[in-house]
Design a protein around this motif. Structure first.
Motif, short mmCIF file in Angstrom:
data_model
loop_
_atom_site.label_atom_id
_atom_site.label_comp_id
_atom_site.label_asym_id
_atom_site.label_seq_id
_atom_site.Cartn_x
_atom_site.Cartn_y
_atom_site.Cartn_z
N TYR A 461 0.83 -1.21 0.00
CA TYR A 461 0.00 0.00 0.00
C TYR A 461 0.87 1.26 0.00
N LEU A 462 1.87 1.32 0.86
CA LEU A 462 2.72 2.51 0.96
C LEU A 462 3.53 2.73 -0.31
N HIS A 463 4.03 1.64 -0.88
CA HIS A 463 4.92 1.77 -2.04
C HIS A 463 4.17 2.00 -3.35
N GLN A 464 3.00 1.38 -3.51
CA GLN A 464 2.40 1.35 -4.84
C GLN A 464 0.95 1.83 -4.92
N GLU A 465 0.28 1.96 -3.80
CA GLU A 465 -1.15 2.26 -3.87
C GLU A 465 -1.52 3.65 -3.34
N CYS A 466 -0.57 4.33 -2.72
CA CYS A 466 -0.84 5.70 -2.25
C CYS A 466 -0.69 6.67 -3.41
N GLU A 467 -1.32 7.86 -3.26
CA GLU A 467 -1.17 8.89 -4.29
C GLU A 467 0.28 9.29 -4.42
N GLN A 468 0.98 9.41 -3.29
CA GLN A 468 2.42 9.61 -3.29
C GLN A 468 3.06 8.42 -2.59
N GLN A 469 4.16 7.96 -3.15
CA GLN A 469 4.84 6.80 -2.58
C GLN A 469 5.43 7.17 -1.22
N VAL A 470 5.30 6.28 -0.25
CA VAL A 470 5.86 6.50 1.08
C VAL A 470 6.98 5.50 1.31
N ILE A 471 8.17 5.99 1.57
CA ILE A 471 9.31 5.15 1.94
C ILE A 471 9.46 5.25 3.46
N HIS A 472 9.32 4.15 4.16
CA HIS A 472 9.29 4.18 5.62
C HIS A 472 10.66 4.44 6.22
N ARG A 473 11.69 3.77 5.73
CA ARG A 473 13.09 3.95 6.10
C ARG A 473 13.49 3.39 7.46
N ASP A 474 12.54 2.89 8.23
CA ASP A 474 12.93 2.34 9.53
C ASP A 474 12.06 1.13 9.90
N ILE A 475 11.98 0.21 8.97
CA ILE A 475 11.21 -1.02 9.23
C ILE A 475 12.06 -1.96 10.07
N ASP A 502 7.02 8.75 -9.91
CA ASP A 502 7.90 8.80 -11.08
C ASP A 502 9.18 9.57 -10.81
N LYS A 503 9.47 9.87 -9.55
CA LYS A 503 10.66 10.63 -9.21
C LYS A 503 11.79 9.71 -8.79
N SER A 504 13.03 10.17 -9.02
CA SER A 504 14.19 9.41 -8.59
C SER A 504 14.47 9.70 -7.12
N PRO A 505 15.03 8.74 -6.40
CA PRO A 505 15.33 8.96 -4.99
C PRO A 505 16.41 10.02 -4.82
N VAL A 506 16.36 10.72 -3.70
CA VAL A 506 17.32 11.78 -3.42
C VAL A 506 18.24 11.33 -2.31
N SER A 507 19.54 11.63 -2.45
CA SER A 507 20.48 11.27 -1.41
C SER A 507 20.21 12.08 -0.16
N THR A 508 20.16 11.41 0.98
CA THR A 508 19.92 12.08 2.25
C THR A 508 20.91 11.53 3.28
#
Length: 669
Positions: A461-475, A502-508
């Motif tokens: 759901y977070l990765h593919q079904e939300c209007e904006q993709q959500v990356i959790h980062r702390d699973i 459709d955006k590329s990931p950003v270095s953080t």
């Protein structure tokens, strides 16, 4: 009246006279994401909305779809309640007739964020809190004695309870809700008659006789604004509930417009203009003067309005920037007072602490107003704490899924940053997996496999079904909470990031917990859905093996990486020996092997060959074959400078919170 006063009156009339509220409506012959919010398992498919997903027996599914914009149904000034009508086509398909689903509902509610429980709760109310605010028409296809259902095939009218006020059997009009055929429903409420009627037909022609006719006054239940939508659920079945088209309209709702009345002037007053004689010789001059004033006057007036509007807009934008966070949430989760939360946690007493993290402390709270138990997260006062607080609140407040921890409210007072969550009776997954007490009950295999499926579902759901993709980062297991039925609920979105699909990931700055971080994330600091997949894989190996991601080998100082250990057994053809010994063999070997292989495939050092979370969910639900896992763990090298091994980058035993700048070079063997 002086020109200044005249201008002030004109500005008042222009800016502060409220507009007339008109009856509204919408028509959807097919659906798209633009005007609708999907909750839980609901999804789009070829312009049709699916409320539930086709899952294998005995799985459960619940979903809802809600029209984004609130509907005005009551005007306090005129004490008028609107009438409304809705027309929609739906179908109920059962791919396994042996197991029947529970049904769907059309509802009106002041809440647009709550998804209810599966099963007999129709995805409309939560199983732990039966009292909810809604008006609904249910299309029930399963007999549930808890709610006094008359049979397993009925239409019912509900108000704030799933015990229907009145029901009717569609079979009386030769209709079968479970046929899989398209059925059209009309629901009409006429406020002046205090009457609600429901019509059903297999065609687009509305029948003359209503199936369900209820004499009811809804004026006390229809608030000033309500949200409209559909919900549906199954439990241990494979029913698919599809909404094919939908229209909704209100009527009889046009509040009277307030009129500006000058002081001491009655409605019947008439101002008579005296007749003034004007000589012919001055006509030309006065005509030109009148024309000039006619043009200059409005122009000057518009200029004044423009200047006034410009400065007002600047001031408004400044205020909006300062308060946008609070304003954005007024229609969402409840705002709690600091006093109420302080009282509920006994002044944030240490005896109420149920968890600690890098950004805050979680307290058990007993809310006297609702009589319920909640979990209050108190963020630290640092800049990072405020950033985390805003991230968590703005992200989780817009998400709805049965495997997410439900956000109940928030508070920003007295320098405090507080989040109020639904209390999870069984705590976090790590505490149940690694219990120190011998007497504590062990998490059995059925619960463990269900946790794996639930976590895969919410990440899909977070990765593919939300209007904006959500990356959790702390699973990690510490962020997977368990409800009373041991269902997985993902929480702690403090490090989450929103991304367009459709955006590329950003270095953080690399952030997360050691043992769960993907090698490419450690190297480049780029969080993607595949870094979440890696963390999920580690969690699955923990669930299957009952071991932490990084553990000290018994009797030695050597640190053992869980992924390496399981892969070593896989290379020897002994992967089943990785199963948690405390289960005493009480598990399904096929499921254990599948979960271990899924864990390894997700924790593959090469991110390009990791499966998507949707693929993982399909594998666990036996909808597709497992991906191939090589016998030898792939080697991935980032070439520059020098190399580090996993042991070199361990900073603390057991996986604590960890932040670091990007590593220079890492070699994963």
């Amino acid at each position: 009246m002086t020109p200044r006063n005249l201008l002030a009156v004109a500005l008042f009339l222009l800016l502060f006279t409220p507009p007339r509220t008109q009856s509204i409506g919408f028509d959807f012959n097919s659906f798209n994401i633009r005007n609708l919010t999907l909750l839980g398992d609901s999804h789009f498919r070829d312009g049709v909305i699916g409320l539930t997903k086709e899952l294998g027996v005995p799985s459960s599914s619940a979903g809802a779809v809600i029209y984004n914009h609130p509907i005005g149904l009551y005007d306090a000034d005129t004490n008028i309640t609107a009438s409304f009508s809705t027309r929609f086509s739906f179908s109920i398909t059962n791919t396994n007739p042996t197991f029947s689903g529970d049904g769907l509902s059309f509802f009106l509610s002041p809440d647009n964020r709550t998804l209810g429980s599966p099963g007999g709760y129709l995805g409309l109310v939560n199983s732990s809190r039966l009292v909810n605010k809604f008006v609904a028409v249910e299309f029930d296809t399963r007999l549930d004695s808890v709610f006094n259902d008359p049979n397993d095939h009925h239409v019912g009218f509900d108000i704030e309870s799933l015990v229907s006020i009145k029901t009717a059997d569609p079979a009386s009009q030769e209709l079968n809700l479970k046929s899989g055929e398209s059925i059209t429903a009309w629901i009409e409420y006429k406020n002046e008659e205090c009457r609600l009627r429901v019509f059903l037909s297999n065609s687009s022609l509305k029948p003359s006789e209503a199936l369900l006719d209820v004499n009811i006054d809804l004026s006390s239940y229809l608030k000033e604004v309500m949200y409209v939508g559909f919900s549906g659920s199954t439990e241990g079945s494979t029913d698919l509930y599809l909404i094919e088209s939908w229209s909704f309209h209100t009527s009889g709702f046009v509040p009277a417009r307030r009129r500006f009345k000058p002081h001491n002037v009655s409605d019947s007053s008439v101002i008579d203009s005296p007749n003034i004689s004007i000589s012919d010789s001055g006509n030309g001059y006065h005509s030109r003067l009148g024309l000039g004033l006619g043009i200059a006057g409005p122009a000057f007036f518009c200029a004044v309005i423009a200047v006034f509007g410009f400065f007002s807009l600047r001031k408004w934008r400044k205020i909006r920037t300062q308060k946008s966070f609070k304003a954005e949430l007024l229609t969402g989760p409840r705002e709690f007072s600091y006093r109420e939360l302080k009282r509920a946690t006994k002044g944030f007493h240490s005896s109420r602490i149920i968890g600690n993290g890098a950004f805050g402390t979680v307290y058990k709270a007993f809310c006297t107003s609702s009589g319920g138990i909640s979990a209050v997260k108190r963020s630290k006062h640092s800049h990072e704490g405020k950033t985390e607080f805003l991230a968590e609140l703005t992200i989780i407040a817009r998400l709805r899924h049965k495997n997410l921890v439900q956000l109940q409210g928030w508070c920003v007072e007295k320098g405090e940053l507080l989040l109020v969550y639904e209390f999870m009776l069984n705590g976090s997954l790590d505490k149940l997996l690694y219990q120190e007490s011998v007497e504590a009950s062990l998490l059995n295999w059925s619960h463990r496999y269900n946790i794996a499926v639930g976590l895969a579902s919410v990440l899909t759901y977070l990765h593919q079904e939300c209007e904006q993709q959500v990356i959790h980062r702390d699973i990690k297991t510490g962020n997977v909470l368990l409800d009373a039925n041991f269902n997985a609920r993902l929480g702690d979105f403090g490090l989450a990031k929103l991304m367009d699909h459709d955006k590329s990931p950003v270095s953080t700055l690399t952030a997360g917990t050691m043992g769960y971080l993907a090698p490419e994330y450690l190297q480049y600091g780029k969080a993607t859905e595949k870094t979440d997949v890696f963390s999920y894989g580690v969690v699955m190996l923990e669930v299957a093996c009952g071991r932490r991601p990084i553990e000290r080998e018994a009797g030695t100082q050597k640190m053992v990486n869980l992924v390496d250990w399981v892969w070593g057994l896989h290379s020897q053809g002994k992967i089943i020996e990785a199963a948690d010994k405390r289960l005493n063999g009480e598990f399904k070997e096929e499921e254990m092997r599948k979960l271990l292989l899924v864990g390894l495939s997700c924790a593959n050092p090469d991110s390009s060959v990791r499966p998507s979370m949707r693929k993982v969910l399909q594998i666990l639900n036996n909808e597709t074959e497992p991906v191939f896992v090589p016998k030898l763990k792939p080697s991935l090298t980032f070439s520059c400078g020098f190399s580090l091994t996993v042991d070199d980058i361990i900073v603390e035993e057991g996986g604590g919170e960890w932040e670091s700048a990007k590593a220079t070079t890492i070699q994963i063997d």
